[in-house]
Write a protein that holds these residues in place. Structure first.
Motif, PDB file in Angstrom:
ATOM      1  N   VAL A 105       0.844  -1.193   0.000  1.00 46.35           N
ATOM      2  CA  VAL A 105       0.000   0.000   0.000  1.00 46.35           C
ATOM      3  C   VAL A 105       0.878   1.240   0.000  1.00 46.35           C
ATOM      4  N   ALA A 106       0.405   2.261  -0.684  1.00 42.13           N
ATOM      5  CA  ALA A 106       1.016   3.579  -0.599  1.00 42.13           C
ATOM      6  C   ALA A 106       0.328   4.256   0.579  1.00 42.13           C
ATOM      7  N   VAL A 107       1.120   4.743   1.539  1.00 42.08           N
ATOM      8  CA  VAL A 107       0.537   5.337   2.742  1.00 42.08           C
ATOM      9  C   VAL A 107       0.862   6.818   2.839  1.00 42.08           C
ATOM     10  N   ASN A 108      -0.057   7.534   3.432  1.00 43.27           N
ATOM     11  CA  ASN A 108       0.122   8.933   3.812  1.00 43.27           C
ATOM     12  C   ASN A 108      -0.491   9.027   5.201  1.00 43.27           C
ATOM     13  N   LEU A 109       0.352   8.964   6.234  1.00 46.49           N
ATOM     14  CA  LEU A 109      -0.132   8.874   7.613  1.00 46.49           C
ATOM     15  C   LEU A 109       0.421  10.006   8.472  1.00 46.49           C
ATOM     16  N   ASN A 110      -0.427  10.528   9.322  1.00 42.59           N
ATOM     17  CA  ASN A 110      -0.031  11.547  10.294  1.00 42.59           C
ATOM     18  C   ASN A 110      -0.181  10.967  11.693  1.00 42.59           C
ATOM     19  N   PHE A 111       0.916  10.942  12.430  1.00 37.41           N
ATOM     20  CA  PHE A 111       0.922  10.482  13.811  1.00 37.41           C
ATOM     21  C   PHE A 111       0.663  11.725  14.667  1.00 37.41           C
ATOM     22  N   VAL A 112      -0.544  11.810  15.208  1.00 35.75           N
ATOM     23  CA  VAL A 112      -1.000  12.999  15.934  1.00 35.75           C
ATOM     24  C   VAL A 112      -0.880  12.715  17.431  1.00 35.75           C
ATOM     25  N   PHE A 113       0.078  13.337  18.090  1.00 41.04           N
ATOM     26  CA  PHE A 113       0.327  13.074  19.507  1.00 41.04           C
ATOM     27  C   PHE A 113      -0.601  13.922  20.377  1.00 41.04           C
ATOM     28  N   ALA A 114      -1.228  13.280  21.352  1.00 36.20           N
ATOM     29  CA  ALA A 114      -2.229  13.954  22.188  1.00 36.20           C
ATOM     30  C   ALA A 114      -1.913  13.858  23.673  1.00 36.20           C
ATOM     31  N   SER A 115      -0.683  13.461  24.009  1.00 36.10           N
ATOM     32  CA  SER A 115      -0.305  13.383  25.422  1.00 36.10           C
ATOM     33  C   SER A 115       1.212  13.443  25.536  1.00 36.10           C
ATOM     34  N   GLY A 116       1.679  13.640  26.747  1.00 35.69           N
ATOM     35  CA  GLY A 116       3.115  13.650  27.016  1.00 35.69           C
ATOM     36  C   GLY A 116       3.815  14.853  26.425  1.00 35.69           C
ATOM     37  N   LYS A 117       5.134  14.756  26.308  1.00 36.88           N
ATOM     38  CA  LYS A 117       5.919  15.909  25.861  1.00 36.88           C
ATOM     39  C   LYS A 117       5.710  16.234  24.389  1.00 36.88           C
TER      40      LYS A 117
END
Length: 183
Positions: A105-117
């Motif tokens: 698969v061709a991916v376009n992913l955003n890892f959206v951090f919602a906690s910690g530093k």
């Protein structure tokens, strides 16, 4: 009086171009972040689904690789493999079955951090993911917040897969070089 020849003028001009501008913004010191997260991918229908097909090509149904299938993703991201471990945020984006011969698969992913530093920051990954390989490498192409000017790579693997529930836990080890930018 000194006569300035063309070569001397070029040397002087090049010195002005290469001299740092005192008014330029400080881009900070580069840092490396090593992130280790787990992504919970629910492909089955129902109230817990986090992956939905939004388009198919005319051959998707008969293709051995699902070629042409386009899916949107909004998966839970945790610090541990157990779904009840601490919530780290969400992984959101698109996957497209883009290989006629291999499950990739061709991916376009955003890892959206919602906690910690890293709360409020994102890491963006795009590339080819050959899903049946034990470990896959994907490029980090950018980020926001703490991860401004990000570059790097991610190693992903399938930690577990429940065929009955169509539920996968994906492990990501992400190595991000970023600048400590202060605006």
């Amino acid at each position: 009086m000194v006569k300035l020849t063309r070569p001397i003028l070029l040397i002087i001009f090049s010195l002005f171009i290469s001299t740092p501008n005192a008014n330029a913004r400080n881009l900070g010191i580069e840092k490396v972040a090593r992130l280790h997260v787990y992504v919970h991918d629910f492909r089955a229908g129902g109230p817990n689904a986090t992956v939905f097909t939004v388009a198919n090509a005319s051959i998707t149904a008969t293709s051995a690789t699902g070629f042409g299938g386009v899916r949107v993703v909004d998966d839970l991201m945790t610090v541990g493999a157990d779904i009840n471990s601490a919530d780290a945020g969400r992984v959101q984006g698109l996957t497209v079955s883009a290989d006629l011969m291999v499950n990739a698969v061709a991916v376009n992913l955003n890892f959206v951090f919602a906690s910690g530093k890293y709360n409020g920051s994102t890491v963006s990954i795009a590339g080819r993911n050959e899903v049946l390989r034990p470990a896959r490498e994907l490029p980090v192409i950018g980020g926001t917040g703490i991860f401004r000017l990000a570059r790097g790579y991610a190693i992903t693997s399938t930690y577990s897969f429940d065929v009955t529930k169509n539920y996968a836990v994906l492990e990501y080890k992400i190595y991000v070089v970023h600048s400590d930018v202060r605006f």
